[in-house]
Design a protein around this motif. Sequence first.
Motif, mmCIF file in Angstrom:
data_model
loop_
_atom_site.group_PDB
_atom_site.id
_atom_site.type_symbol
_atom_site.label_atom_id
_atom_site.label_comp_id
_atom_site.label_asym_id
_atom_site.label_seq_id
_atom_site.Cartn_x
_atom_site.Cartn_y
_atom_site.Cartn_z
ATOM 1 N N SER A 110 0.828 -1.201 0.000
ATOM 2 C CA SER A 110 0.000 0.000 0.000
ATOM 3 C C SER A 110 0.866 1.256 0.000
ATOM 4 O O SER A 110 1.709 1.438 0.882
ATOM 5 N N ALA A 111 0.621 2.119 -0.963
ATOM 6 C CA ALA A 111 1.339 3.401 -1.021
ATOM 7 C C ALA A 111 0.951 4.278 0.167
ATOM 8 O O ALA A 111 1.784 5.017 0.706
ATOM 9 N N LYS A 112 -0.294 4.182 0.587
ATOM 10 C CA LYS A 112 -0.771 4.970 1.730
ATOM 11 C C LYS A 112 -0.028 4.568 3.005
ATOM 12 O O LYS A 112 0.428 5.432 3.759
ATOM 13 N N VAL A 113 0.107 3.271 3.216
ATOM 14 C CA VAL A 113 0.817 2.780 4.404
ATOM 15 C C VAL A 113 2.288 3.178 4.323
ATOM 16 O O VAL A 113 2.880 3.611 5.317
ATOM 17 N N PHE A 114 2.888 3.062 3.138
ATOM 18 C CA PHE A 114 4.287 3.458 2.970
ATOM 19 C C PHE A 114 4.478 4.928 3.325
ATOM 20 O O PHE A 114 5.411 5.286 4.056
ATOM 21 N N ASN A 118 6.926 5.928 6.289
ATOM 22 C CA ASN A 118 8.234 6.280 5.732
ATOM 23 C C ASN A 118 9.107 7.118 6.672
ATOM 24 O O ASN A 118 10.285 6.783 6.859
ATOM 25 N N PRO A 119 8.608 8.199 7.294
ATOM 26 C CA PRO A 119 9.502 8.978 8.174
ATOM 27 C C PRO A 119 10.068 8.152 9.330
ATOM 28 O O PRO A 119 11.266 8.198 9.606
ATOM 29 N N GLU A 126 18.346 4.650 9.401
ATOM 30 C CA GLU A 126 19.577 5.396 9.678
ATOM 31 C C GLU A 126 20.248 4.869 10.948
ATOM 32 O O GLU A 126 21.470 4.722 10.991
ATOM 33 N N ASP A 127 19.441 4.551 11.963
ATOM 34 C CA ASP A 127 19.985 3.974 13.204
ATOM 35 C C ASP A 127 20.594 2.599 12.951
ATOM 36 O O ASP A 127 21.651 2.268 13.491
ATOM 37 N N ILE A 128 19.933 1.796 12.132
ATOM 38 C CA ILE A 128 20.444 0.461 11.799
ATOM 39 C C ILE A 128 21.768 0.577 11.053
ATOM 40 O O ILE A 128 22.721 -0.162 11.341
ATOM 41 N N LYS A 129 21.842 1.502 10.106
ATOM 42 C CA LYS A 129 23.089 1.693 9.356
ATOM 43 C C LYS A 129 24.233 2.090 10.287
ATOM 44 O O LYS A 129 25.358 1.612 10.130
#
Length: 135
Positions: A110-114, A118-119, A126-129
């Motif tokens: 779902s684009a809506k869920v994405f 997303n934020p 970023e934390d995982i990286k």
Amino acid sequence: NSHFSRAIALAMLKRERIQMAGYIILLFLVWLNRSTDLAFAATAALVVFSEHILSRWLRLEWLRARCDTTYKGLYALFQSAPTRTKLHAQALQWFAFYETSKSNAAITFSAKVFTELNPQLSKEWEDIKKTLNLS
């Protein structure tokens, strides 16, 4: 991608699970009511067990599990600090596993869920990286 996919699939599953439970409860109520026309009960069963409801829910559950497996496998791979050759081989293996899972499930996220997630997922990524020293 597997980090985002497993979170999006899980969010989509919340709605699917509620919908599936509602349909099953409705189906049982129809079956328990003795005054219900048999044709109506058969139609209700077809609706619940058709491709659009039961099969989609099962495929989404399966895809979420496969995305989770992919994420955990890749996370473990990057934590183990393998040789360059081993890293490339196993990364390719996980890539193929992930892509064939998406293809076999035939589910469009779902684009809506994405857009909603997303934020938060980008910050988590970023934390995982940073944790895996991929930056």
